[in-house]
Design a protein around this motif. Structure first.
Motif, PDB file in Angstrom:
ATOM      1  N   LYS A   7       0.615  -1.107  -0.013  1.00 59.48           N
ATOM      2  CA  LYS A   7       0.019   0.007   0.034  1.00 59.48           C
ATOM      3  C   LYS A   7       0.991   1.168  -0.137  1.00 59.48           C
ATOM      4  O   LYS A   7       0.678   2.152  -0.871  1.00 59.48           O
ATOM      5  CB  LYS A   7      -0.798  -0.073   1.259  1.00 59.48           C
ATOM      6  N   ALA A   8       1.905   1.296   0.817  1.00 65.12           N
ATOM      7  CA  ALA A   8       2.837   2.483   0.982  1.00 65.12           C
ATOM      8  C   ALA A   8       3.535   2.570  -0.249  1.00 65.12           C
ATOM      9  O   ALA A   8       4.003   3.790  -0.656  1.00 65.12           O
ATOM     10  CB  ALA A   8       3.826   2.280   2.090  1.00 65.12           C
ATOM     11  N   THR A   9       3.820   1.580  -1.087  1.00 69.68           N
ATOM     12  CA  THR A   9       4.883   1.925  -2.321  1.00 69.68           C
ATOM     13  C   THR A   9       3.928   2.218  -3.539  1.00 69.68           C
ATOM     14  O   THR A   9       4.405   2.434  -4.549  1.00 69.68           O
ATOM     15  CB  THR A   9       5.767   0.635  -2.553  1.00 69.68           C
ATOM     16  N   ILE A  33      14.205  13.521 -17.540  1.00 69.50           N
ATOM     17  CA  ILE A  33      15.461  13.258 -18.003  1.00 69.50           C
ATOM     18  C   ILE A  33      15.598  13.943 -19.459  1.00 69.50           C
ATOM     19  O   ILE A  33      16.671  14.419 -19.919  1.00 69.50           O
ATOM     20  CB  ILE A  33      16.045  11.894 -18.114  1.00 69.50           C
ATOM     21  N   SER A  34      14.973  13.548 -20.379  1.00 71.58           N
ATOM     22  CA  SER A  34      15.030  13.756 -21.806  1.00 71.58           C
ATOM     23  C   SER A  34      14.131  14.672 -22.253  1.00 71.58           C
ATOM     24  O   SER A  34      14.411  15.363 -23.368  1.00 71.58           O
ATOM     25  CB  SER A  34      14.581  12.321 -22.509  1.00 71.58           C
ATOM     26  N   GLY A  35      13.084  15.009 -21.592  1.00 74.54           N
ATOM     27  CA  GLY A  35      12.219  16.206 -22.041  1.00 74.54           C
ATOM     28  C   GLY A  35      11.049  15.777 -23.134  1.00 74.54           C
ATOM     29  O   GLY A  35      10.008  16.301 -23.546  1.00 74.54           O
ATOM     30  N   ALA A  36      11.294  14.307 -23.339  1.00 76.96           N
ATOM     31  CA  ALA A  36      10.104  13.646 -24.250  1.00 76.96           C
ATOM     32  C   ALA A  36       8.827  13.799 -23.475  1.00 76.96           C
ATOM     33  O   ALA A  36       8.661  13.699 -22.287  1.00 76.96           O
ATOM     34  CB  ALA A  36      10.616  12.129 -24.388  1.00 76.96           C
ATOM     35  N   SER A  37       7.821  13.573 -24.404  1.00 75.20           N
ATOM     36  CA  SER A  37       6.573  13.929 -23.974  1.00 75.20           C
ATOM     37  C   SER A  37       5.529  12.523 -24.395  1.00 75.20           C
ATOM     38  O   SER A  37       4.289  12.650 -24.350  1.00 75.20           O
ATOM     39  CB  SER A  37       5.603  15.241 -24.502  1.00 75.20           C
ATOM     40  N   TYR A  38       6.305  11.599 -24.691  1.00 77.82           N
ATOM     41  CA  TYR A  38       5.687  10.401 -25.160  1.00 77.82           C
ATOM     42  C   TYR A  38       5.949   9.287 -24.285  1.00 77.82           C
ATOM     43  O   TYR A  38       6.984   9.228 -23.696  1.00 77.82           O
ATOM     44  CB  TYR A  38       5.911  10.084 -26.642  1.00 77.82           C
ATOM     45  N   ASP A  39       5.128   8.008 -24.216  1.00 79.59           N
ATOM     46  CA  ASP A  39       5.251   6.840 -23.590  1.00 79.59           C
ATOM     47  C   ASP A  39       5.904   7.226 -22.130  1.00 79.59           C
ATOM     48  O   ASP A  39       7.045   6.463 -21.682  1.00 79.59           O
ATOM     49  CB  ASP A  39       6.566   6.220 -24.323  1.00 79.59           C
ATOM     50  N   LEU A  40       4.973   7.852 -21.418  1.00 77.93           N
ATOM     51  CA  LEU A  40       5.496   8.316 -19.989  1.00 77.93           C
ATOM     52  C   LEU A  40       5.059   7.369 -18.964  1.00 77.93           C
ATOM     53  O   LEU A  40       3.773   7.007 -19.202  1.00 77.93           O
ATOM     54  CB  LEU A  40       4.953  10.068 -19.818  1.00 77.93           C
ATOM     55  N   GLN A  41       5.979   7.165 -17.806  1.00 70.30           N
ATOM     56  CA  GLN A  41       5.524   6.413 -16.765  1.00 70.30           C
ATOM     57  C   GLN A  41       6.056   7.088 -15.493  1.00 70.30           C
ATOM     58  O   GLN A  41       6.994   8.046 -15.464  1.00 70.30           O
ATOM     59  CB  GLN A  41       6.272   5.167 -16.962  1.00 70.30           C
ATOM     60  N   VAL A  42       5.407   6.801 -14.521  1.00 69.76           N
ATOM     61  CA  VAL A  42       5.856   7.479 -12.917  1.00 69.76           C
ATOM     62  C   VAL A  42       6.691   6.503 -12.428  1.00 69.76           C
ATOM     63  O   VAL A  42       6.662   5.281 -12.358  1.00 69.76           O
ATOM     64  CB  VAL A  42       4.817   7.705 -12.145  1.00 69.76           C
ATOM     65  N   ALA A  43       7.889   7.011 -12.385  1.00 74.43           N
ATOM     66  CA  ALA A  43       9.122   6.376 -11.821  1.00 74.43           C
ATOM     67  C   ALA A  43       9.471   6.817 -10.202  1.00 74.43           C
ATOM     68  O   ALA A  43       9.162   7.764  -9.918  1.00 74.43           O
ATOM     69  CB  ALA A  43      10.263   6.803 -12.675  1.00 74.43           C
ATOM     70  N   HIS A  44       9.791   5.593  -9.673  1.00 77.22           N
ATOM     71  CA  HIS A  44      10.409   5.725  -8.102  1.00 77.22           C
ATOM     72  C   HIS A  44      11.784   6.195  -8.088  1.00 77.22           C
ATOM     73  O   HIS A  44      12.484   5.494  -8.798  1.00 77.22           O
ATOM     74  CB  HIS A  44      10.031   4.518  -7.518  1.00 77.22           C
ATOM     75  N   PHE A  45      12.190   7.111  -7.347  1.00 77.89           N
ATOM     76  CA  PHE A  45      13.685   7.246  -7.176  1.00 77.89           C
ATOM     77  C   PHE A  45      14.317   6.177  -6.664  1.00 77.89           C
ATOM     78  O   PHE A  45      15.170   5.605  -6.929  1.00 77.89           O
ATOM     79  CB  PHE A  45      13.689   8.776  -6.518  1.00 77.89           C
ATOM     80  N   VAL A  46      13.776   6.110  -5.274  1.00 78.52           N
ATOM     81  CA  VAL A  46      14.023   4.690  -4.613  1.00 78.52           C
ATOM     82  C   VAL A  46      12.905   3.760  -4.834  1.00 78.52           C
ATOM     83  O   VAL A  46      11.924   3.797  -4.760  1.00 78.52           O
ATOM     84  CB  VAL A  46      13.785   5.020  -2.973  1.00 78.52           C
ATOM     85  N   PRO A  47      13.571   2.324  -5.719  1.00 80.94           N
ATOM     86  CA  PRO A  47      12.819   1.690  -6.229  1.00 80.94           C
ATOM     87  C   PRO A  47      11.666   1.035  -5.217  1.00 80.94           C
ATOM     88  O   PRO A  47      11.926   0.777  -3.908  1.00 80.94           O
ATOM     89  CB  PRO A  47      13.575   0.604  -6.946  1.00 80.94           C
ATOM     90  N   LYS A  48      10.589   0.628  -5.697  1.00 83.65           N
ATOM     91  CA  LYS A  48       9.493  -0.067  -4.897  1.00 83.65           C
ATOM     92  C   LYS A  48      10.190  -1.316  -4.078  1.00 83.65           C
ATOM     93  O   LYS A  48       9.993  -1.644  -3.084  1.00 83.65           O
ATOM     94  CB  LYS A  48       8.244  -0.394  -5.773  1.00 83.65           C
ATOM     95  N   SER A  49      11.174  -2.018  -5.028  1.00 83.11           N
ATOM     96  CA  SER A  49      11.673  -3.309  -4.503  1.00 83.11           C
ATOM     97  C   SER A  49      12.465  -3.075  -3.060  1.00 83.11           C
ATOM     98  O   SER A  49      12.833  -3.968  -2.550  1.00 83.11           O
ATOM     99  CB  SER A  49      12.521  -3.919  -5.526  1.00 83.11           C
ATOM    100  N   GLN A  50      13.019  -1.790  -2.984  1.00 82.23           N
ATOM    101  CA  GLN A  50      13.759  -1.334  -1.895  1.00 82.23           C
ATOM    102  C   GLN A  50      12.917  -0.570  -0.920  1.00 82.23           C
ATOM    103  O   GLN A  50      13.340   0.179   0.062  1.00 82.23           O
ATOM    104  CB  GLN A  50      14.872  -0.548  -2.317  1.00 82.23           C
ATOM    105  N   GLY A  51      11.407  -0.639  -1.072  1.00 82.75           N
ATOM    106  CA  GLY A  51      10.802   0.081  -0.237  1.00 82.75           C
ATOM    107  C   GLY A  51      10.149   1.505  -0.447  1.00 82.75           C
ATOM    108  O   GLY A  51       9.882   2.347   0.400  1.00 82.75           O
TER     109      GLY A  51
END
Length: 116
Positions: A7-9, A33-51
């Motif tokens: 739930k938290a991640t 990072i690139s300024g691209a406006s296509y195929d966007l996803q929300v990314a975790h800085f600290v990965p979900k796999s690491q909490g």
């Protein structure tokens, strides 16, 4: 029933909308990072796999290819690119949340006062 860490991640719709709004330039959501406006996803800085928590202070928009480079285990040839993406990601988040510690981007079962 979801576990507390799951739930938290997870990224709520409200948090996702806040990230998209923050990472929008001239009316278009963009990869930080690139300024691209296509195929966007929300990314975790600290990965979900690491909490890594699903909070705006730990998230940003990335093009799916850049996100894959950042998230996935890579071989030695791509390690420098992954590191470069991570440094840009940190700088971007620090621009909005300069005093936000990485420790607060990570799920903890117990509150700070109860941790050893």
């Amino acid at each position: 029933m979801k576990r507390a860490m799951t739930k938290a991640t997870d990224i709520s719709p409200a948090v996702r909308a806040e990230v998209v709004e923050r990472d929008t330039i001239n009316g278009y959501p963009c990869c930080i990072i690139s300024g691209a406006s296509y195929d966007l996803q929300v990314a975790h800085f600290v990965p979900k796999s690491q909490g890594g928590l699903g909070i705006v202070e730990n998230l940003a928009l990335m093009n799916k290819d850049i996100h894959a480079l950042y998230d996935n285990e890579s071989d030695c040839e791509l390690d420098s690119k992954r590191k470069e993406i991570g440094e840009k990601f940190r700088k971007y988040l620090d621009g909005f949340y300069p005093d936000f510690p990485d420790e607060d981007r990570i799920y903890h079962k117990y509150p700070k006062e109860l941790r050893i």
